[in-house]
Write an enzyme that holds these catalytic residues in place. Structure first.
Site, mmCIF file in Angstrom:
data_model
loop_
_atom_site.group_PDB
_atom_site.id
_atom_site.type_symbol
_atom_site.label_atom_id
_atom_site.label_comp_id
_atom_site.label_asym_id
_atom_site.label_seq_id
_atom_site.Cartn_x
_atom_site.Cartn_y
_atom_site.Cartn_z
ATOM 1 N N LYS A 169 0.848 -1.181 0.000
ATOM 2 C CA LYS A 169 0.000 0.000 0.000
ATOM 3 C C LYS A 169 0.891 1.241 0.000
ATOM 4 C CE LYS A 169 -4.270 1.418 2.322
ATOM 5 N NZ LYS A 169 -5.162 1.133 3.468
ATOM 6 N N GLU A 197 -19.098 -6.096 10.521
ATOM 7 C CA GLU A 197 -20.077 -5.377 11.331
ATOM 8 C C GLU A 197 -21.087 -6.319 11.991
ATOM 9 O OE1 GLU A 197 -18.466 -2.535 8.294
ATOM 10 O OE2 GLU A 197 -19.266 -4.574 8.226
ATOM 11 N N ARG A 246 -25.209 -2.858 7.428
ATOM 12 C CA ARG A 246 -24.735 -4.199 7.095
ATOM 13 C C ARG A 246 -25.014 -5.195 8.221
ATOM 14 N NH1 ARG A 246 -20.217 -3.909 3.309
ATOM 15 N NH2 ARG A 246 -19.018 -5.370 4.543
#
Length: 662
Positions: free
Chosen positions: A307, A393, A421
């Site tokens: 990243k 979640e 979610r």
């Protein structure tokens, strides 16, 4: 080959020189370049991405990590006929540049400009919109199965391609969500042709990669190897069942020993990797192998990337420049807003820390958003009482419910849009059992540059229908401190408090520790006799400005802060309805929310029989595109000007203003 541009050596506002990238209008143009030229295009694409995001802000680190992968996929596959899905979509900036949107890339996340995520309406190269994570494998499998069904029905003569590939690129963080594994389990059982690219960054779930790993990956993905494997499988099927199973296990074990892909093999995928995701010499031949592979099991290609790759400030940053404001390309210094009031997120974190100092039963749970929700600060103070469960979640909510059964006081800090979610868990595992789980809903209301996908528009409606759920909304940063204290003290059942993105109003002083509010009681800030404005949430200051305007027109106005949507302050609501000609409710939420709760109560009380003029002002029944928050709320009709216009239109006053709603 020309020397690739070094963005760190360019003047801050000068775009990089990109001679080869300038020749790429659509991905098909990449097929005209050699492998060496594709490497240069990747370098130029990285420099272009850095410069563009320095002008707009956005999600930089993830996009830098997939530059070579993006170039390689588009060079090998035939997009948009081949379907390419980017999970979350925040890693797709290089993809946007290569797919005909380069001339608009510096409008990214601006009003009227490109979305910060993939979006079907934006380009044919975005076959599936994504801004929440872990959806790509499910959507990709759906596309693959639809392709197979069309082939079986003979519709390919009408233009459907039998050999269309579907490629889903998913990050390792997104692989922590249960939905990704549900999709993989289904895909492995269905045997539809699907290529999943696992972009492994930061988590380092793979062993070191290098030439040997790349060689083995190319070998096991090659057509001769796959053909030999199929021949051996056919031979093995002639053996007695125990021997056939043993042979199949031996094949999986041997490749698992070489590559480490046993988990994915168990889910029914043919695993290839790990491979260096920045090495074009490894990527190109391997992707060609996968493109040309025969029908069979779905394939998982495991690539390891970095990243922030190729931009030193990002590589050195702890979060790899995951999300940045505008920045200086040379130094990497991000633009800082002038000092102002504390953000709501910071006030929430400080208030929760203050409560936790007094009560060791308070714990905090987040789903891969510790800094976004302020729980990174809580975690530094209480590391053993802070739980980041990853992008999960559903698990976060039920995990908190389990702790609540044992007398703990869990605060689940989740963006309003992400709690969607886990709705079944909120209903079944928390509300139905009346467990005292505290939901802190950050990013309530409109959120600016992240647009409709991240707007916290629906939580009032989807939580307001649940029995025994206490709903609070903070009007300002002081109220937020009080509501954190109130939530901590409430043990009778679930409670949710919502607060917006961004800074507070500069109200001083924010208390070191909040005061517990009486559940279900609002407050009146201004008294008048003609119009009543009942605000729920952070539009209160706009309501007060509207009241000033109305008073200047000779229309005295009452302004009240409901504080609670459930339980509703029915005495306050009835008084406002009884003593005023017009009652307007204001909320930063969708239809069917706070205004609906007020209207239902007044209807049963017969308030409308007496001639009360009631106007609920909500977010419009539409998705609002990315823009500045101020512009979004103007569009939504929730500014002071719109409130005044609505009041005047309701009264029938001539004003030269248009009401917020027709």
């Amino acid at each position: 080959m020309a020397t690739p541009p070094n963005p760190a050596r360019l003047p801050p506002n000068q775009p990089p020189a990109t001679p080869l990238l300038d020749r790429v209008r659509v991905p098909a143009d990449l097929k005209n370049f050699s492998a060496e030229q594709l490497k240069q295009i990747a370098d130029e694409l990285r420099a272009e991405t850095i410069h563009a995001v320095s002008q707009t802000g956005g999600h930089l680190g993830a996009s830098l990590g997939v530059v070579e992968l993006t170039v390689a996929i588009h060079a090998v596959f035939d997009t948009p006929k081949d379907r390419l899905l980017w999970d979350v979509g925040h890693q797709a900036y290089p993809h946007k540049i290569l797919t005909g949107r380069r001339d608009r890339i510096r409008t990214l996340r601006q009003g009227g400009g490109l979305s910060g995520f993939t979006r079907r309406s934006e380009s044919e190269y975005d076959p599936f919109g994504a801004a929440h994570s872990s959806t790509s494998i499910s959507a990709g499998l759906g596309m693959a199965v639809a392709r197979d069904l069309k082939r079986l029905s003979g519709k390919n003569a009408a233009g459907y391609r039998d050999d269309r590939n579907v490629i889903a690129v998913i990050g390792d963080g997104a692989m922590s969500a249960g939905m990704a594994y549900e999709a993989m389990n289904n895909a492995g059982a269905m045997k539809s042709r699907l290529i999943v690219v696992l972009n492994d960054n930061d988590m380092s779930i793979a062993p070191p990669v290098g030439a040997m790993s790349a060689y083995l990956s190319r070998l096991i993905s090659s057509r001769p190897f796959l053909s030999l494997r199929e021949v051996m499988a056919k031979v093995a099927r002639r053996f007695p069942a125990p021997l056939e199973r043993a042979a199949r296990r031996a094949d999986e074990f041997a490749r698992g020993m070489l590559t480490g892909g046993t988990l994915f093999e168990e889910l029914g995928f043919y695993y290839v990797g790990p491979i260096d995701g920045h090495n074009m010499d490894h990527l190109l031949p391997l992707l060609r192998n996968l493109r040309d592979a025969e029908e069979g099991a779905p394939i998982l290609l495991h690539v390891v990337t970095r990243k922030g790759k190729g931009y030193a400030p990002a590589e050195a940053s702890a979060d790899k420049y995951h999300a940045v404001s505008k920045f200086n390309v040379v130094t990497g210094d991000q633009a800082k807003a002038p000092p102002g009031p504390p953000t709501y997120t910071k006030v929430f974190a400080q208030s929760l820390i203050a409560e936790a100092e007094q009560d060791d039963r308070i714990v905090a749970v987040t789903a891969a958003m510790p800094s976004g929700t302020g729980l990174d600060a809580f975690g530094k103070r209480f590391p053993k009482r802070t739980f980041d469960v990853g992008i999960a979640e559903q698990h976060a909510v039920t995990f908190a419910a389990g702790m609540a059964t044992e007398g703990m006081k869990p605060f689940v800090a989740i963006y309003s849009t992400f709690l969607q979610r886990a709705y079944d868990q909120v209903v079944h595992d928390v509300a139905l059992q009346k467990l005292p789980v505290r939901f802190a809903l950050d990013r309530a209301g409109l959120v600016g540059a992240d647009g409709a996908t991240h707007a916290g528009a629906y939580d009032i409606a989807y939580l307001g229908c649940l029995p025994d759920m206490v709903l609070m909304a903070s009007a300002d940063e002081l109220e937020l401190a009080h509501m954190v204290a109130t939530a901590a003290a409430h043990d009778a059942g679930p409670v949710a408090l919502r607060f917006p993105r961004g800074e507070g109003f500069g109200l001083e002083p924010v208390p070191a520790r909040g005061t517990v509010l009486e559940i279900g009681k609002g407050r009146v800030l201004r008294e008048g006799s003609k119009v009543a404005i009942l605000s729920y949430g952070a539009r209160l200051q706009e309501c007060l400005r509207a009241a000033e305007d109305l008073a200047a027109r000779g229309l005295p106005c009452t302004v009240a802060d409901a504080r609670f949507a459930k339980p509703l302050d029915t005495a306050l609501v009835e008084r406002l309805a009884r003593e005023h000609e017009v009652l307007i409710t204001i909320e930063e939420g969708s239809v069917c929310g706070f205004g609906a709760l007020v209207m239902q109560h007044l209807a049963w009380k017969g308030a409308f029989d007496t001639g009360l003029k009631f106007r609920p002002m909500t977010l419009p029944d539409a998705f609002i595109d990315h823009d500045s928050p101020k512009a979004q709320y103007e569009t939504a009709g929730l500014s002071a000007r719109s409130i005044v216009a609505t009041a005047l239109a309701t009264l029938g006053e001539a004003a030269g203003l248009q009401p917020a709603r027709a």
